[in-house]
Design a protein around this motif. Structure first.
Motif, PDB file in Angstrom:
ATOM      1  N   PRO A  24       0.991  -1.547  -0.109  1.00 53.95           N
ATOM      2  CA  PRO A  24       0.138   0.202  -0.080  1.00 53.95           C
ATOM      3  C   PRO A  24       1.029   1.382   0.069  1.00 53.95           C
ATOM      4  O   PRO A  24       0.200   2.723  -0.358  1.00 53.95           O
ATOM      5  CB  PRO A  24      -0.863  -0.320   1.838  1.00 53.95           C
ATOM      6  CG  PRO A  24      -0.006  -1.069   2.526  1.00 53.95           C
ATOM      7  CD  PRO A  24       1.065  -1.695   1.288  1.00 53.95           C
ATOM      8  N   VAL A  25       2.219   1.017   0.646  1.00 56.10           N
ATOM      9  CA  VAL A  25       2.639   2.778   1.141  1.00 56.10           C
ATOM     10  C   VAL A  25       4.005   2.843  -0.556  1.00 56.10           C
ATOM     11  O   VAL A  25       5.208   3.552  -0.228  1.00 56.10           O
ATOM     12  CB  VAL A  25       3.498   2.972   2.025  1.00 56.10           C
ATOM     13  CG1 VAL A  25       1.418   2.996   3.125  1.00 56.10           C
ATOM     14  CG2 VAL A  25       4.418   1.407   2.310  1.00 56.10           C
ATOM     15  N   ASN A  26       4.326   2.003  -0.730  1.00 55.73           N
ATOM     16  CA  ASN A  26       5.493   1.572  -2.110  1.00 55.73           C
ATOM     17  C   ASN A  26       6.522   1.131  -1.208  1.00 55.73           C
ATOM     18  O   ASN A  26       7.830   2.273  -1.569  1.00 55.73           O
ATOM     19  CB  ASN A  26       5.416   2.565  -2.764  1.00 55.73           C
ATOM     20  CG  ASN A  26       4.567   2.650  -4.287  1.00 55.73           C
ATOM     21  OD1 ASN A  26       3.879   2.005  -4.463  1.00 55.73           O
ATOM     22  ND2 ASN A  26       3.784   3.388  -4.277  1.00 55.73           N
ATOM     23  N   ALA A  27       6.602   0.609  -0.376  1.00 55.96           N
ATOM     24  CA  ALA A  27       7.999   0.118   0.731  1.00 55.96           C
ATOM     25  C   ALA A  27       9.120  -0.732  -0.786  1.00 55.96           C
ATOM     26  O   ALA A  27       8.362  -1.405  -1.191  1.00 55.96           O
ATOM     27  CB  ALA A  27       8.049  -0.688   1.616  1.00 55.96           C
ATOM     28  N   LEU A  28       9.913  -0.129  -0.512  1.00 52.14           N
ATOM     29  CA  LEU A  28      11.484  -0.843  -1.407  1.00 52.14           C
ATOM     30  C   LEU A  28      11.536  -2.248  -0.604  1.00 52.14           C
ATOM     31  O   LEU A  28      12.296  -2.308   0.277  1.00 52.14           O
ATOM     32  CB  LEU A  28      12.771  -0.305  -1.154  1.00 52.14           C
ATOM     33  CG  LEU A  28      12.661   1.066  -2.466  1.00 52.14           C
ATOM     34  CD1 LEU A  28      13.476   1.986  -2.036  1.00 52.14           C
ATOM     35  CD2 LEU A  28      11.914   1.383  -3.485  1.00 52.14           C
ATOM     36  N   GLY A  29      11.293  -3.474  -1.598  1.00 50.31           N
ATOM     37  CA  GLY A  29      11.504  -5.204  -0.968  1.00 50.31           C
ATOM     38  C   GLY A  29      12.492  -5.124  -1.978  1.00 50.31           C
ATOM     39  O   GLY A  29      13.141  -4.664  -2.910  1.00 50.31           O
ATOM     40  N   PRO A  30      13.217  -6.864  -1.711  1.00 51.84           N
ATOM     41  CA  PRO A  30      14.272  -6.993  -2.146  1.00 51.84           C
ATOM     42  C   PRO A  30      13.786  -6.722  -3.863  1.00 51.84           C
ATOM     43  O   PRO A  30      12.204  -7.932  -4.344  1.00 51.84           O
ATOM     44  CB  PRO A  30      13.790  -8.785  -1.999  1.00 51.84           C
ATOM     45  CG  PRO A  30      13.098  -9.352  -0.022  1.00 51.84           C
ATOM     46  CD  PRO A  30      11.637  -7.481  -0.555  1.00 51.84           C
ATOM     47  N   GLY A  31      14.488  -7.197  -4.537  1.00 46.90           N
ATOM     48  CA  GLY A  31      14.100  -7.220  -6.159  1.00 46.90           C
ATOM     49  C   GLY A  31      14.174  -5.355  -6.812  1.00 46.90           C
ATOM     50  O   GLY A  31      14.281  -5.715  -8.029  1.00 46.90           O
ATOM     51  N   MET A  32      14.081  -4.888  -5.806  1.00 53.34           N
ATOM     52  CA  MET A  32      13.342  -3.699  -6.232  1.00 53.34           C
ATOM     53  C   MET A  32      14.205  -2.713  -6.534  1.00 53.34           C
ATOM     54  O   MET A  32      14.252  -2.085  -8.018  1.00 53.34           O
ATOM     55  CB  MET A  32      12.107  -2.729  -5.721  1.00 53.34           C
ATOM     56  CG  MET A  32      11.071  -4.121  -4.863  1.00 53.34           C
ATOM     57  SD  MET A  32       9.502  -3.666  -4.164  1.00 53.34           S
ATOM     58  CE  MET A  32       8.772  -1.821  -4.859  1.00 53.34           C
ATOM     59  N   GLY A  64       9.348   4.055   2.174  1.00 54.75           N
ATOM     60  CA  GLY A  64      10.700   4.329   2.863  1.00 54.75           C
ATOM     61  C   GLY A  64      10.924   2.267   2.182  1.00 54.75           C
ATOM     62  O   GLY A  64      10.609   1.636   1.450  1.00 54.75           O
ATOM     63  N   ALA A  65      12.488   1.947   2.920  1.00 54.48           N
ATOM     64  CA  ALA A  65      12.541   0.483   3.164  1.00 54.48           C
ATOM     65  C   ALA A  65      11.648  -0.362   3.935  1.00 54.48           C
ATOM     66  O   ALA A  65      10.933   0.154   4.394  1.00 54.48           O
ATOM     67  CB  ALA A  65      14.320  -0.056   3.405  1.00 54.48           C
ATOM     68  N   ASP A  66      11.639  -1.477   2.779  1.00 57.71           N
ATOM     69  CA  ASP A  66      10.878  -2.461   4.022  1.00 57.71           C
ATOM     70  C   ASP A  66      11.519  -3.029   4.868  1.00 57.71           C
ATOM     71  O   ASP A  66      12.118  -3.405   5.376  1.00 57.71           O
ATOM     72  CB  ASP A  66      10.451  -3.838   2.413  1.00 57.71           C
ATOM     73  CG  ASP A  66       9.690  -5.358   4.233  1.00 57.71           C
ATOM     74  OD1 ASP A  66       8.944  -4.634   4.824  1.00 57.71           O
ATOM     75  OD2 ASP A  66       9.056  -6.032   3.091  1.00 57.71           O
ATOM     76  N   ALA A 100       7.730  10.835   0.839  1.00 60.27           N
ATOM     77  CA  ALA A 100       8.708   9.925   0.753  1.00 60.27           C
ATOM     78  C   ALA A 100       9.862  10.555   1.715  1.00 60.27           C
ATOM     79  O   ALA A 100      10.180  11.486   2.437  1.00 60.27           O
ATOM     80  CB  ALA A 100       9.453  10.815  -0.721  1.00 60.27           C
ATOM     81  N   LEU A 101      10.193   9.092   1.974  1.00 61.96           N
ATOM     82  CA  LEU A 101      10.449   8.580   3.940  1.00 61.96           C
ATOM     83  C   LEU A 101      11.327   8.179   3.273  1.00 61.96           C
ATOM     84  O   LEU A 101      11.952   6.621   2.807  1.00 61.96           O
ATOM     85  CB  LEU A 101       9.556   8.416   4.264  1.00 61.96           C
ATOM     86  CG  LEU A 101       8.612   9.147   4.620  1.00 61.96           C
ATOM     87  CD1 LEU A 101       7.414   8.913   5.922  1.00 61.96           C
ATOM     88  CD2 LEU A 101       8.993  10.584   4.978  1.00 61.96           C
ATOM     89  N   GLY A 102      12.806   8.276   4.158  1.00 61.75           N
ATOM     90  CA  GLY A 102      13.754   7.394   4.367  1.00 61.75           C
ATOM     91  C   GLY A 102      14.677   6.625   3.040  1.00 61.75           C
ATOM     92  O   GLY A 102      14.855   8.186   2.355  1.00 61.75           O
ATOM     93  N   GLY A 103      14.310   5.451   2.623  1.00 70.41           N
ATOM     94  CA  GLY A 103      14.854   5.650   1.345  1.00 70.41           C
ATOM     95  C   GLY A 103      13.848   5.744   0.055  1.00 70.41           C
ATOM     96  O   GLY A 103      14.873   6.232  -0.700  1.00 70.41           O
ATOM     97  N   GLY A 104      13.085   6.070   0.628  1.00 71.14           N
ATOM     98  CA  GLY A 104      12.529   7.137  -0.471  1.00 71.14           C
ATOM     99  C   GLY A 104      12.562   8.215  -0.697  1.00 71.14           C
ATOM    100  O   GLY A 104      13.361   8.833  -2.116  1.00 71.14           O
TER     101      GLY A 104
END
Length: 705
Positions: A24-32, A64-66, A100-104
């Motif tokens: 729901p928030v476009n968190a960065l997960g593995p592979g992205m 952000g990142a996951d 746009a937070l953290g890794g975002g």
């Protein structure tokens, strides 16, 4: 959908659009991150593509990142994909909507340009998780906006609105175009030919004196007390200082080393646990998470005292119109002045503008009669903590409130079902227990009676979250979850006074543990009389109730805390500094002599364990009784209602750092020494025997009912 496939690439009008589509928030997960790098390579190899747009699908850019991946092995981290954006031969525009937070934000900073929708918010909140940014955030942000502004954002972890981000230089443009994607593509085409592409890593947009040693020394001094238990803030300052004094590459090494050192510290693990516990607390077991609840768009508060005024402010701050009702014109005027003065103090501190104060005051309407609040979606009763008074109020609310309105009580302990019995619609009645001051404290304990409708709980939880509160559900019992679990801690504190400890020693033990203030100093702020009535009620209901003679006698002497100039401590006129008072020592000595209690000295560890182990045992009993859904909900309440040190995770999480068997062994020993109040919970004994974790406990069947 695999994490890798959540990155979409599409050429559009000569612009390669890279879309993050990970609801729901476009968190960065593995592979992205790898997929972002692949999309950049594809576009850079395509002669028809002149520039890129990096955008998030839905409402957010990248939130952000996951966080679930922290502490685990990753193929690459954000610094690698950020470096690919930074190194792109063709310019990249970050199009930011939502968060746009953290890794975002780190990925946005690595882009060459940044445009945003008006409601966008940016930030680097890693310090709140015991970390520092690990994808170049400290290095690029400092080079863009200077060390002072960068440290403010990084150390606070706050969300920066689009207008402020534009003013600081984080953003290049805030667009009012309704189609952000189209606006970003148009912007990308307008700068496609610019060479060299502007990179944050090459900038130094601040005055030279802003990087002098004094700025870092001043910041270290300002965070010394707040960060004494947390290594992350100091490491973040170290990273920003490296951005000023070293090359980008060397500064990035400092940042990545700091991230690696912090990622698996006990503090970071505890803070991650707290993060997820708060999100879990929002879930009602057995109810679909996507089931919509109607929002509360108008509210009323009955009672304009300290609690009622604070709740009204919380509604107004959340842009929810609220009506305040009082029993007399004089009480209503006192409430209006109390609210006005609270806002005026914020304006004086600079945390609120006069225009914002005026707007918020305009959302609060002061009314004399119950018929004036009849059309509100929800009403919260915040009157004196006596059942007969509550019954009178709820009888009147039942007569006037529109069908389907939420009838809520701010009671901190009284039976919800008894309160609901004054109405003909018990399904609409629930508790919303705010913590003082209600406009500041984050917790809202939503209390479920036996006949409370699920829809009522959902709406109350949604209302609390709209007010910026962290919400968790409790079943109806004396004290609910929060105060019931804390009561044994308060009892042991009082009994240790009778046995020879002092308020000052106990307060120091708890502040050394990480509390912002000691419990006796806090009690002086809230008022010793607040819990006095509750103790009288419990003593009448239970012949075996152990009376707490010292606080009762202080209240009866008129020592109610700061508001009377004396409580556990003495206060000079106009000064809120607590001073030890011989009067308290004399009362303690008199009680000890009267009841034949032997005085002795206490070690700091005994004080800490005795107060917290008592509450751990009671928390287990609450779970046994089915009055809590999860042990983690109890942690959420202690973190947000009582100031329990966040870096310790919560009461039950901290207990696991000692071990259930160790806690059980000590409690069993105290049961032999002090009697039945220390008899171990059956659930605690079971977890100790199985060597399990207390923080993973679930409530008994029907929890919360």
């Amino acid at each position: 959908m695999s994490d890798k496939s959540r990155i979409k690439y599409e050429p559009a009008d000569g612009v390669g659009v890279i879309t993050i589509d990970s609801p729901p928030v476009n968190a960065l997960g593995p592979g992205m991150r790898e997929s972002i790098i692949e999309a950049l390579a594809r576009g850079n190899a395509d002669p028809s593509v002149q520039a890129f747009v990096l955008i998030g699908a839905g409402r957010n850019f990248i939130a952000g990142a996951d966080i679930r991946q922290f502490g685990k092995t990753r193929s690459i981290n954000s610094s690698v994909s950020a470096a690919a954006l930074d190194a792109s031969a063709k310019p990249v525009v970050a199009a930011i909507s939502g968060y746009a937070l953290g890794g975002g934000l780190e990925h946005a900073l690595a882009c060459h340009y940044r445009i945003a929708a008006p409601g966008a918010k940016v930030g680097l909140p890693e310090v709140t998780l015991g970390l520092v940014p690990g994808g170049g955030g400290t290095q690029r942000l400092t080079r863009l906006i200077g060390p002072r502004a960068a440290m403010d954002i990084i150390l606070s972890g706050r969300h920066v609105g689009a207008d402020e981000a534009l003013r600081l230089g984080i953003l290049d443009q805030v667009t009012d175009q309704p189609d952000l994607r189209a606006a970003a593509i148009h912007y990308a085409r307008s700068i496609a030919a610019v060479r060299p592409v502007p990179r944050a890593r090459d900038k130094q947009n601040w005055a030279v004196q802003d990087g002098e040693p004094a700025v870092f020394e001043s910041m270290r001094a300002s965070i010394a007390r707040k960060a004494r238990h947390l290594p992350a803030p100091s490491r973040a300052i170290e990273c920003v200082e490296a951005a000023v004094r070293q090359s980008f590459e060397d500064g990035l090494k400092v940042e990545q080393q700091a991230f690696a050192d912090l990622e698996n510290t006990p503090e970071a693990k505890a803070l991650r646990y707290a993060f997820f516990a708060e999100r879990e607390a929002a879930k009602i077991p057995g109810i679909e998470s996507g089931l919509a609840a109607a929002p509360v768009e108008s509210a009323a508060v009955v009672g304009a005292g300290t609690m009622g005024s604070g709740i009204a402010i919380a509604f107004a701050d959340a842009a929810i119109p609220v009506k305040v009702l009082e029993s007399s014109p004089e009480a209503l005027e006192r409430g209006r002045l109390r609210i006005r003065d609270t806002y005026a103090a914020r304006v004086k501190r600079g945390s609120l503008t006069q225009d914002s104060m005026d707007q918020r005051m305009a959302r609060i309407q002061f009314v004399p009669g119950y018929e004036d609040i009849a059309d509100c979606d929800a009403v919260i009763e915040a009157v004196f903590e006596r059942m007969d008074v509550k019954h009178q109020v709820f009888g009147k609310l039942d007569a006037v409130m529109k069908p389907g309105a939420l009838l809520l009580t701010n009671s901190s302990a009284l039976d919800i079902d008894q309160i609901a019995s004054a109405t003909g619609r018990p399904g609409d009645v629930a508790g919303t227990h705010f913590f003082a001051p209600a406009n500041v404290m984050k917790l809202c304990e939503v209390v479920r009676g036996e006949r409370t409708a699920v829809a009522t709980l959902q709406r109350a939880m949604k209302m609390g979250r709209a007010m910026g509160k962290v919400c968790a559900i409790a079943g109806s019992c004396d004290g609910f979850i929060a105060n019931r679990s804390r009561a044994p801690m308060m009892t042991e504190m009082m009994l240790m006074l009778e046995e020879g400890a002092t308020p000052r020693q106990i307060d120091k033990v708890m502040t050394d543990f990480g509390y912002p203030m000691g419990p006796f100093a806090v009690n002086d702020i809230s008022g010793l009389d607040v819990s006095y009535e509750g103790r009288k009620r419990r003593a009448l209901a239970n012949p075996e109730y152990r009376k707490l003679h010292v606080p009762d006698r202080l209240v009866e002497m008129g020592r109610k805390g700061q508001k009377t100039g004396a409580g556990w401590y003495r206060y000079e006129k106009g000064d809120r500094t607590p001073h030890p008072d011989d009067v308290v020592a004399q009362v303690v000595a008199a009680v000890a002599k009267e009841f034949g209690i032997e005085q002795r000295t206490f070690s700091d560890e005994e004080i800490l364990h005795r107060v917290l182990f008592a509450s751990i045992n009671e928390a287990c009993k609450i779970l046994e009784d089915g009055k809590a859904y999860r042990a983690s909900d109890i942690d959420v309440m202690w973190l947000n209602g009582f100031g329990f040190p966040r870096h310790r995770g919560g009461l039950m999480y901290w207990a696991d750092t000692i071990g259930a068997s160790g806690v059980h062994r000590q409690i069993s020993d105290w049961a032999r020494r002090y009697g039945k109040r220390w008899i171990p919970s059956r659930l605690l004994a079971d977890v100790a025997a199985s060597k399990g974790n207390l923080r993973e406990l679930q409530g008994a069947q029907g929890a919360g009912a």
